[in-house]
Design a protein around this motif. Structure first.
Motif, short mmCIF file in Angstrom:
data_model
loop_
_atom_site.label_atom_id
_atom_site.label_comp_id
_atom_site.label_asym_id
_atom_site.label_seq_id
_atom_site.Cartn_x
_atom_site.Cartn_y
_atom_site.Cartn_z
N ASP A 182 0.90 -1.20 0.17
CA ASP A 182 -0.14 0.11 0.01
C ASP A 182 0.93 1.09 0.02
N MET A 183 2.10 1.35 0.64
CA MET A 183 3.01 2.36 0.60
C MET A 183 3.42 2.53 -0.74
N SER A 227 -0.17 -6.79 0.65
CA SER A 227 -0.99 -5.74 1.76
C SER A 227 -0.72 -6.58 3.14
N MET A 228 -1.32 -5.86 3.99
CA MET A 228 -1.09 -6.37 5.40
C MET A 228 -2.19 -7.52 5.65
N THR A 257 0.42 1.44 9.10
CA THR A 257 -0.92 2.42 8.56
C THR A 257 -0.60 1.93 7.10
N LEU A 258 -1.18 2.62 6.15
CA LEU A 258 -1.19 2.45 4.86
C LEU A 258 0.26 3.08 4.21
N ASP A 259 0.57 4.14 4.83
CA ASP A 259 1.96 4.69 4.28
C ASP A 259 3.07 3.86 5.40
N SER A 260 3.11 3.16 5.92
CA SER A 260 4.32 2.31 6.69
C SER A 260 5.06 1.64 5.75
N PRO A 261 6.37 1.72 5.84
CA PRO A 261 7.31 1.26 4.80
C PRO A 261 7.48 -0.24 4.79
N ARG A 262 7.19 -0.80 6.04
CA ARG A 262 7.21 -2.21 6.33
C ARG A 262 6.06 -2.91 6.82
#
Length: 400
Positions: free
Chosen positions: A149-150, A205-206, A233-238
């Motif tokens: 997502d990131m 994705s998660m 979060t959707l912006d998390s790098p990992r």
């Protein structure tokens, strides 16, 4: 672009990634150890361990570590680095899709996006499934990969960076319906040498990672967005997910009447089984009345350890020290008495038509005189039916 990993991980890869990898490795290994609450002596599998930067650090903390990778070049470097660090590890070479260990590991880790290399989702799923199969029931699996997502939200088509002895540039395209990231990498070294290589990576994705965990029999316990432990979060790098291998549940009982085993059990229950000797003795002991305690005066008679003499005429017993017959019970045996014998027997149970005393066993034909010598010389006979010994004997006879 199939099997691109066979040529990608070599000395040029180390020139591109080694510096940044080694800089973050201590923080990452410490995060793994604390999140999984690993203790000294526990066994850890580093799946797709590469050149062992995390495995060696975990081994230095007292863990028993096994590193698994298909790249012989990386494993040889890992052995040299472990020897320099003064730690012993087990290094295994093989294909992760067919990796097979006994379920002996307390934890398994997969670091730095070592998943998604293969073309089919089933092959990529085997990376998780094979690691879970190597865990003990209750063991934990730690997976770290890039966040799809990131990438979608912050997609960069090109980038470049400095590497050891040169620069590296990447050109990216995305196949979003298949969630694949396609990269063309060019490395230019100060010597003038250029290296071109392409690779395709399945990004997750998660929700997809959690789905693989649940399919493999893991219960998700933690989810993070980076190695600082921040919430995802959707912006998390990992994508960092931890799952615990579920313990096998006991098999459900087979319904009555279904299956051959159920029929066998039903037939077995209907067959009358003879009681065992132990159960028969137990049932017999329950049917017998419990003896009542003797009074203090009766205990003074010390029956059945005191000898009682029978008078020659058979009228009554007399207490004589160290003379006469020892009155004791003969288990499970009675002697029927005639009317004449009943009149000559001094014991109260003659009303039941039989006698179980030992003097009858020694003299089966009971006469009014019992055919016994007179031991009353020097002794004073007690009246019939009197004295503690007689009353104690009568009570014991009633319980027999």
């Amino acid at each position: 672009m199939t099997e691109w990993w066979k040529e990608f991980f070599d000395a040029d890869y180390l020139a591109d990634y080694h510096s940044s990898d080694m800089k973050g490795a201590p923080r990452e290994a410490n995060f793994v150890r604390k999140t999984l609450r690993l203790r000294r002596g526990q066994r850890v599998l580093d799946e797709c361990c590469g050149y062992g930067r995390h495995a060696i650090l975990l081994a230095q903390s007292g863990l028993v570590v096994t590193g698994f990778d298909r790249n012989r070049f990386f494993l040889n470097k890992a052995r040299r680095d472990a020897a320099k660090a003064g730690v012993k590890l087990t290094w295994v070479e093989g294909d992760v899709r067919t990796m097979s260990f006994e379920p002996v590991f307390d934890a398994a880790i997969n670091m730095f996006t070592a998943i998604g290399y293969f073309e089919s989702d089933e092959e990529n799923y085997q990376v998780v499934a094979r690691a879970v199969a190597a865990l003990k029931p209750g063991g934990q699996y730690f997976l770290d990969t890039i966040n799809r997502d990131m990438i979608v939200r912050h997609f960069e088509r090109t980038s470049w960076k400095e590497i050891a002895g040169g620069v590296s540039m990447e050109s990216r395209t995305a196949d979003w319906p298949r969630s694949r990231l396609n990269v063309k990498k060019t490395m230019i070294f100060s010597s003038g040498r250029r290296r071109h290589i392409s690779f395709s990576l399945r990004v997750y994705s998660m929700a997809e990672v959690i789905g693989m965990f649940e399919r493999a029999g893991l219960e998700v316990t933690h989810a993070f967005g980076n190695f600082n432990g921040k919430e995802f979060t959707l912006d998390s790098p990992r994508i960092i997910v931890v799952g615990r291998k579920k313990k096998p549940s006991p098999p459900a009982p087979l319904p009555e009447g279904e299956g051959s085993k159920a029929r066998t059990r039903a037939v077995t229950r209907n067959v009358a089984r003879p009681p065992s000797a132990a159960s028969a003795r137990s049932a017999d002991s329950r049917r017998r009345p419990h003896p009542q305690p003797l009074s203090q005066r009766e205990r003074g008679a010390k029956l059945p350890f005191q000898r009682l003499a029978l008078l020659a005429d058979g009228s009554r017993p007399s207490q004589v020290q160290n003379q006469g017959c020892r009155l004791s019970y003969v288990p499970q045996q009675r002697y029927l008495l005639t009317q004449e014998q009943k009149q000559g027997c001094p014991h109260s149970h003659v009303l039941k038509q039989s006698c179980r005393l030992s003097h009858v066993k020694r003299q089966p034909v009971v006469t009014p005189s019992h055919n016994l010598p007179d031991f009353t010389a020097g002794g004073s006979p007690l009246p019939l039916g009197e004295g503690p010994g007689v009353r104690a004997l009568e009570r014991l006879e009633r319980l027999a």
